[in-house]
Scaffold this motif. Structure first.
Motif, mmCIF file in Angstrom:
data_model
loop_
_atom_site.group_PDB
_atom_site.id
_atom_site.type_symbol
_atom_site.label_atom_id
_atom_site.label_comp_id
_atom_site.label_asym_id
_atom_site.label_seq_id
_atom_site.Cartn_x
_atom_site.Cartn_y
_atom_site.Cartn_z
ATOM 1 N N MET A 89 39.737 30.522 52.040
ATOM 2 C CA MET A 89 40.410 30.984 50.829
ATOM 3 C C MET A 89 41.897 30.712 50.945
ATOM 4 S SD MET A 89 38.855 34.604 49.643
ATOM 5 C CE MET A 89 37.391 35.104 50.482
ATOM 6 N N THR A 90 42.464 30.473 49.798
ATOM 7 C CA THR A 90 43.901 30.254 49.780
ATOM 8 C C THR A 90 44.622 31.600 49.763
ATOM 9 O OG1 THR A 90 44.052 30.215 47.373
ATOM 10 C CG2 THR A 90 43.572 28.113 48.469
ATOM 11 N N LEU A 91 45.905 31.574 50.034
ATOM 12 C CA LEU A 91 46.711 32.785 50.056
ATOM 13 C C LEU A 91 46.696 33.462 48.689
ATOM 14 C CD1 LEU A 91 48.653 34.747 51.418
ATOM 15 C CD2 LEU A 91 50.527 33.206 50.789
ATOM 16 N N ASN A 92 46.798 32.676 47.613
ATOM 17 C CA ASN A 92 46.795 33.270 46.262
ATOM 18 C C ASN A 92 45.482 33.994 45.980
ATOM 19 O OD1 ASN A 92 49.367 32.482 45.632
ATOM 20 N ND2 ASN A 92 48.731 30.566 44.671
ATOM 21 N N THR A 93 44.372 33.442 46.434
ATOM 22 C CA THR A 93 43.070 34.092 46.227
ATOM 23 C C THR A 93 43.012 35.407 46.980
ATOM 24 O OG1 THR A 93 42.018 31.941 45.953
ATOM 25 C CG2 THR A 93 40.574 33.803 46.437
ATOM 26 N N VAL A 94 43.457 35.409 48.208
ATOM 27 C CA VAL A 94 43.456 36.631 49.012
ATOM 28 C C VAL A 94 44.354 37.684 48.377
ATOM 29 C CG1 VAL A 94 44.086 37.601 51.260
ATOM 30 C CG2 VAL A 94 42.895 35.399 51.136
ATOM 31 N N LEU A 95 45.514 37.295 47.887
ATOM 32 C CA LEU A 95 46.431 38.245 47.256
ATOM 33 C C LEU A 95 45.813 38.799 45.965
ATOM 34 C CD1 LEU A 95 49.880 36.471 47.753
ATOM 35 C CD2 LEU A 95 49.039 38.546 48.884
ATOM 36 N N ARG A 96 45.188 37.931 45.165
ATOM 37 C CA ARG A 96 44.557 38.405 43.930
ATOM 38 C C ARG A 96 43.451 39.406 44.239
ATOM 39 N NH1 ARG A 96 42.206 33.887 41.643
ATOM 40 N NH2 ARG A 96 40.122 34.610 42.134
ATOM 41 N N PHE A 97 42.652 39.131 45.253
ATOM 42 C CA PHE A 97 41.580 40.046 45.640
ATOM 43 C C PHE A 97 42.147 41.367 46.150
ATOM 44 C CE2 PHE A 97 37.902 36.880 46.617
ATOM 45 C CZ PHE A 97 37.903 36.484 45.293
ATOM 46 N N SER A 98 43.208 41.315 46.907
ATOM 47 C CA SER A 98 43.767 42.543 47.472
ATOM 48 C C SER A 98 44.419 43.418 46.402
ATOM 49 C CB SER A 98 44.783 42.218 48.566
ATOM 50 O OG SER A 98 45.942 41.610 48.013
ATOM 51 N N ARG A 99 44.899 42.814 45.324
ATOM 52 C CA ARG A 99 45.543 43.575 44.253
ATOM 53 C C ARG A 99 44.554 44.092 43.202
ATOM 54 N NH1 ARG A 99 49.764 38.893 43.980
ATOM 55 N NH2 ARG A 99 51.181 39.555 45.615
ATOM 56 N N ALA A 100 43.350 43.593 43.223
ATOM 57 C CA ALA A 100 42.366 43.967 42.198
ATOM 58 C C ALA A 100 41.985 45.437 42.337
ATOM 59 C CB ALA A 100 41.129 43.095 42.321
ATOM 60 N N THR A 101 41.943 46.125 41.194
ATOM 61 C CA THR A 101 41.536 47.532 41.200
ATOM 62 C C THR A 101 40.079 47.693 40.757
ATOM 63 O OG1 THR A 101 42.384 47.814 38.958
ATOM 64 C CG2 THR A 101 43.876 48.370 40.786
ATOM 65 N N THR A 102 39.539 46.650 40.136
ATOM 66 C CA THR A 102 38.122 46.654 39.733
ATOM 67 C C THR A 102 37.500 45.319 40.148
ATOM 68 O OG1 THR A 102 38.522 45.669 37.561
ATOM 69 C CG2 THR A 102 38.621 48.080 37.693
ATOM 70 N N PRO A 103 36.188 45.270 40.324
ATOM 71 C CA PRO A 103 35.538 44.009 40.689
ATOM 72 C C PRO A 103 35.769 42.900 39.655
ATOM 73 C CG PRO A 103 34.019 45.834 40.984
ATOM 74 C CD PRO A 103 35.241 46.383 40.324
ATOM 75 N N GLU A 104 35.863 43.266 38.382
ATOM 76 C CA GLU A 104 36.065 42.267 37.338
ATOM 77 C C GLU A 104 37.391 41.533 37.502
ATOM 78 O OE1 GLU A 104 35.081 45.455 36.626
ATOM 79 O OE2 GLU A 104 32.984 44.920 36.275
ATOM 80 N N GLU A 105 38.396 42.237 37.985
ATOM 81 C CA GLU A 105 39.705 41.616 38.173
ATOM 82 C C GLU A 105 39.664 40.542 39.255
ATOM 83 O OE1 GLU A 105 42.832 44.435 38.822
ATOM 84 O OE2 GLU A 105 42.225 45.652 37.114
ATOM 85 N N MET A 106 38.705 40.608 40.132
ATOM 86 C CA MET A 106 38.613 39.615 41.200
ATOM 87 C C MET A 106 38.108 38.275 40.670
ATOM 88 S SD MET A 106 37.101 42.149 44.147
ATOM 89 C CE MET A 106 36.435 40.851 45.106
ATOM 90 N N PHE A 107 37.441 38.300 39.557
ATOM 91 C CA PHE A 107 36.821 37.083 39.064
ATOM 92 C C PHE A 107 37.433 36.574 37.772
ATOM 93 C CE2 PHE A 107 33.652 39.301 41.613
ATOM 94 C CZ PHE A 107 33.454 38.337 42.574
ATOM 95 N N THR A 108 38.724 36.721 37.624
ATOM 96 C CA THR A 108 39.403 36.146 36.475
ATOM 97 C C THR A 108 39.976 34.804 36.904
ATOM 98 O OG1 THR A 108 41.451 37.258 37.044
ATOM 99 C CG2 THR A 108 39.989 38.374 35.472
#
Length: 127
Positions: free
Chosen positions: A1-20
């Motif tokens: 995974m790229t750094l941006n993907t890891v950061l997006r996943f770590s900031r997500a508060t709901t599972p849906e936010e991980m898959f935008t």
């Protein structure tokens, strides 16, 4: 995974936010046929292959896979209208093989209804 993907996943508060992302709301060739598919689903047609054949005749240019995926992801969770349960093959066979005079009135009516849905069936004059 790229750094941006890891950061997006770590900031997500709901599972849906991980898959935008850029592919989530992209238009597809199936979009124009989705209302028809939804209508047919509500009418009781839940066979993805049959639905694909129907929209293919209407001009849908793509293959079966997209329809199958849409049906399994989106439509499978939607309720279907509850109607009378169709008679089993065993019951219809019994009705056909029983002499019409020996059938109870309820079975005779159900046999007539079943045969009305079979235009190629020729039945005895007593029916």
């Amino acid at each position: 995974m790229t750094l941006n993907t890891v950061l997006r996943f770590s900031r997500a508060t709901t599972p849906e936010e991980m898959f935008t992302g850029q592919w989530q709301s992209r238009a597809t060739k199936l979009d124009a046929f989705k209302p028809y598919l939804g209508q047919r689903w509500q009418e009781g047609c839940t066979n993805a292959w049959k639905l694909w054949e129907e929209i293919k005749e209407q001009g849908y240019p793509r293959g079966y896979g997209s329809v199958r995926d849409y049906v399994s992801r989106t439509l499978r969770g939607k309720p279907q209208p509850v109607g009378p349960r169709p008679p089993s093959a065993r019951a219809v066979t019994r009705w056909i093989l029983t002499h019409p005079d020996a059938l109870p009135e309820g079975d005779r009516l159900q046999l007539k209804a079943a045969l009305a849905n079979c235009p190629n069936w020729t039945h005895s004059p007593g029916m």
